[in-house]
Scaffold this active site. Structure first.
Site, PDB file in Angstrom:
ATOM      1  N   ASN A   1     -14.452  -2.859 -14.578  1.00  0.00           N
ATOM      2  CA  ASN A   1     -14.364  -2.484 -15.946  1.00  0.00           C
ATOM      3  C   ASN A   1     -15.272  -1.325 -16.537  1.00  0.00           C
ATOM      4  O   ASN A   1     -16.337  -0.976 -15.475  1.00  0.00           O
ATOM      5  CB  ASN A   1     -14.495  -3.479 -16.929  1.00  0.00           C
ATOM      6  CG  ASN A   1     -13.771  -3.385 -18.209  1.00  0.00           C
ATOM      7  OD1 ASN A   1     -13.376  -2.351 -18.727  1.00  0.00           O
ATOM      8  ND2 ASN A   1     -13.424  -4.674 -18.882  1.00  0.00           N
TER       9      ASN A   1
ATOM     10  N   GLY B   1     -18.669   0.048 -17.340  1.00  0.00           N
ATOM     11  CA  GLY B   1     -19.926  -0.564 -17.607  1.00  0.00           C
ATOM     12  C   GLY B   1     -20.151  -1.686 -16.690  1.00  0.00           C
ATOM     13  O   GLY B   1     -21.046  -2.318 -16.688  1.00  0.00           O
ATOM     14  N   SER B   2     -19.389  -1.722 -15.503  1.00  0.00           N
ATOM     15  CA  SER B   2     -19.447  -2.867 -14.715  1.00  0.00           C
ATOM     16  C   SER B   2     -20.481  -2.425 -13.512  1.00  0.00           C
ATOM     17  O   SER B   2     -20.944  -3.290 -12.772  1.00  0.00           O
ATOM     18  CB  SER B   2     -18.137  -3.207 -13.971  1.00  0.00           C
ATOM     19  OG  SER B   2     -17.640  -2.153 -13.255  1.00  0.00           O
TER      20      SER B   2
ATOM     21  N   LYS C   1     -20.141   0.331 -11.283  1.00  0.00           N
ATOM     22  CA  LYS C   1     -19.458   1.238 -10.196  1.00  0.00           C
ATOM     23  C   LYS C   1     -20.329   2.191  -9.975  1.00  0.00           C
ATOM     24  O   LYS C   1     -20.528   2.422  -8.548  1.00  0.00           O
ATOM     25  CB  LYS C   1     -18.182   1.805 -10.836  1.00  0.00           C
ATOM     26  CG  LYS C   1     -17.079   0.852 -11.096  1.00  0.00           C
ATOM     27  CD  LYS C   1     -15.839   1.103 -11.656  1.00  0.00           C
ATOM     28  CE  LYS C   1     -15.746   1.993 -12.801  1.00  0.00           C
ATOM     29  NZ  LYS C   1     -16.445   1.426 -14.135  1.00  0.00           N
TER      30      LYS C   1
ATOM     31  N   THR D   1     -23.603   2.816  -9.939  1.00  0.00           N
ATOM     32  CA  THR D   1     -24.515   2.216  -9.129  1.00  0.00           C
ATOM     33  C   THR D   1     -24.260   1.901  -7.659  1.00  0.00           C
ATOM     34  O   THR D   1     -24.996   1.949  -6.691  1.00  0.00           O
ATOM     35  CB  THR D   1     -25.356   1.069  -9.909  1.00  0.00           C
ATOM     36  OG1 THR D   1     -25.636   1.498 -11.162  1.00  0.00           O
ATOM     37  CG2 THR D   1     -26.365   0.450  -9.075  1.00  0.00           C
TER      38      THR D   1
ATOM     39  N   GLU E   1     -16.845   8.966 -10.361  1.00  0.00           N
ATOM     40  CA  GLU E   1     -15.657   9.336 -11.101  1.00  0.00           C
ATOM     41  C   GLU E   1     -15.931  10.531 -11.639  1.00  0.00           C
ATOM     42  O   GLU E   1     -16.850  10.849 -12.006  1.00  0.00           O
ATOM     43  CB  GLU E   1     -15.261   8.275 -12.068  1.00  0.00           C
ATOM     44  CG  GLU E   1     -14.079   7.997 -12.695  1.00  0.00           C
ATOM     45  CD  GLU E   1     -13.786   6.734 -13.155  1.00  0.00           C
ATOM     46  OE1 GLU E   1     -12.783   6.136 -13.163  1.00  0.00           O
ATOM     47  OE2 GLU E   1     -14.809   6.227 -14.079  1.00  0.00           O
TER      48      GLU E   1
ATOM     49  N   GLU F   1     -14.983   5.920  -6.905  1.00  0.00           N
ATOM     50  CA  GLU F   1     -15.027   4.998  -7.867  1.00  0.00           C
ATOM     51  C   GLU F   1     -13.679   5.193  -8.778  1.00  0.00           C
ATOM     52  O   GLU F   1     -13.187   6.107  -9.029  1.00  0.00           O
ATOM     53  CB  GLU F   1     -16.010   5.700  -9.031  1.00  0.00           C
ATOM     54  CG  GLU F   1     -16.048   4.871  -9.948  1.00  0.00           C
ATOM     55  CD  GLU F   1     -17.469   5.436 -10.822  1.00  0.00           C
ATOM     56  OE1 GLU F   1     -17.585   5.206 -12.106  1.00  0.00           O
ATOM     57  OE2 GLU F   1     -18.026   6.629 -10.252  1.00  0.00           O
TER      58      GLU F   1
END
Length: 227
Positions: free
Chosen positions: A23, A25-26, A28, A30, A46, A101
Site C-alpha cells: 500500500n 506508505g508501506s 516499498k 526503503t 516508482e 516498485e
C-alpha cells in the site's frame, strides 16, 4: 498451448524479476534501497518524477485531485511506465536480478480493479485498460518470478503518509487506503497470482522490516534460480 511470452522466455535468458508490492506508505522505497548495495541487482523505484511531469502536467496530482476525471489517463500512463521498466533489458550483462516498485500486474489487478469497483472508471474505460493489459500479457514477457508483499494495515500507512507530507497525498482519505489494501489482499490471495508471494509484516518498525529483508535476501535475489 504456450503463450508468445512463454515461448520467448524459453528462447532467451532474462534477470530474475522481483516486484516490491504494498500500500501507499508501506515502505516499498526503503525496501528497494536496501538492495541497491548488490552489484548484480538493478533496482527501479516508482517513477514518480515521470508521473508528475507529463509534458508539464502533474498526472499524479491531477488523479488525486479528481479521481473520476483523471484515473483513466493516469492508469494508461502508469501501465506504459511500468511496462518500460519491467521488460527493458538490464543495464549491463552482470545484472541477474531486476527489482522494481510495483508491477504491470499490480496496475491491472489492484488499482484498475479498485478504480472500476469505486466507479472512478466508466465501463468502456475499464475495458480499454483491461485489453491493454491482456495484449501485454499475451505478446510480451511480463512475468514476475517473486512478489515481496509489504503487508500493512490502512491506519498505519495513513499515519505515515501524514508524517511524510507529500503534496499529492494530502487529500487521500483513509477509506481509499482501505480499498487499496482490500484489492491487494484479493489479488495476492488468489490461486493464479503467477509466482511466489513472500509476505512481510510492514506494520513493524523499519529495523524489523530490514531484519526480514536480510533474512530472506537469498530467496529475494533468486536463490538457485537459473534462467
Amino acid at each position: 498451448m504456450k503463450s508468445v511470452a512463454a515461448a520467448a522466455r524459453s528462447l532467451r535468458k532474462r534477470p530474475f524479476r522481483v516486484s516490491i508490492e504494498g500500500n501507499i506508505g508501506s515502505g516499498k522505497s526503503t525496501c528497494i534501497k536496501f538492495f541497491d548495495k548488490f552489484d548484480n541487482v538493478e533496482t527501479h523505484a516508482e517513477p514518480l518524477h515521470e508521473w508528475r511531469d507529463v509534458s508539464g502536467h502533474n498526472l499524479l496530482g491531477l488523479m488525486y485531485s479528481d479521481m473520476h476525471k483523471w484515473t483513466f489517463a493516469f492508469q494508461h500512463y502508469v501501465h506504459l511506465s511500468r511496462l518500460k521498466i519491467q521488460i527493458s533489458p538490464p543495464a549491463h550483462p552482470g545484472i541477474t536480478v531486476k527489482m522494481f516498485e510495483r508491477s504491470v500486474q499490480n496496475s491491472r489487478y489492484c488499482f484498475v480493479h479498485n478504480a472500476k469497483k469505486q466507479n472512478f472508471l466508466e465501463d468502456a474505460e475499464y475495458q480499454v485498460l483491461s485489453t491493454w493489459f491482456d495484449y501485454s500479457e499475451k505478446n510480451l514477457d511480463i512475468d514476475l518470478d517473486l512478489i515481496v508483499y509489504l503487508k500493512t494495515t490502512p491506519q498505519v500507512v495513513w499515519d505515515r503518509m501524514a508524517k511524510r507530507g507529500r503534496a499529492e497525498e494530502s487529500e487521500v482519505p483513509l477509506e481509499y487506503l482501505q480499498q487499496v489494501h482490500d484489492s491487494y489482499e484479493n489479488w495476492l490471495s488468489a490461486p493464479n497470482v503467477g509466482c511466489e508471494v513472500l509476505t512481510i509484516d510492514a506494520d513493524r518498525n523499519l529495523d524489523c522490516v530490514k531484519d526480514d529483508l536480510q533474512r530472506y535476501t537469498y530467496k529475494i535475489l533468486g536463490g538457485n534460480h537459473t534462467n
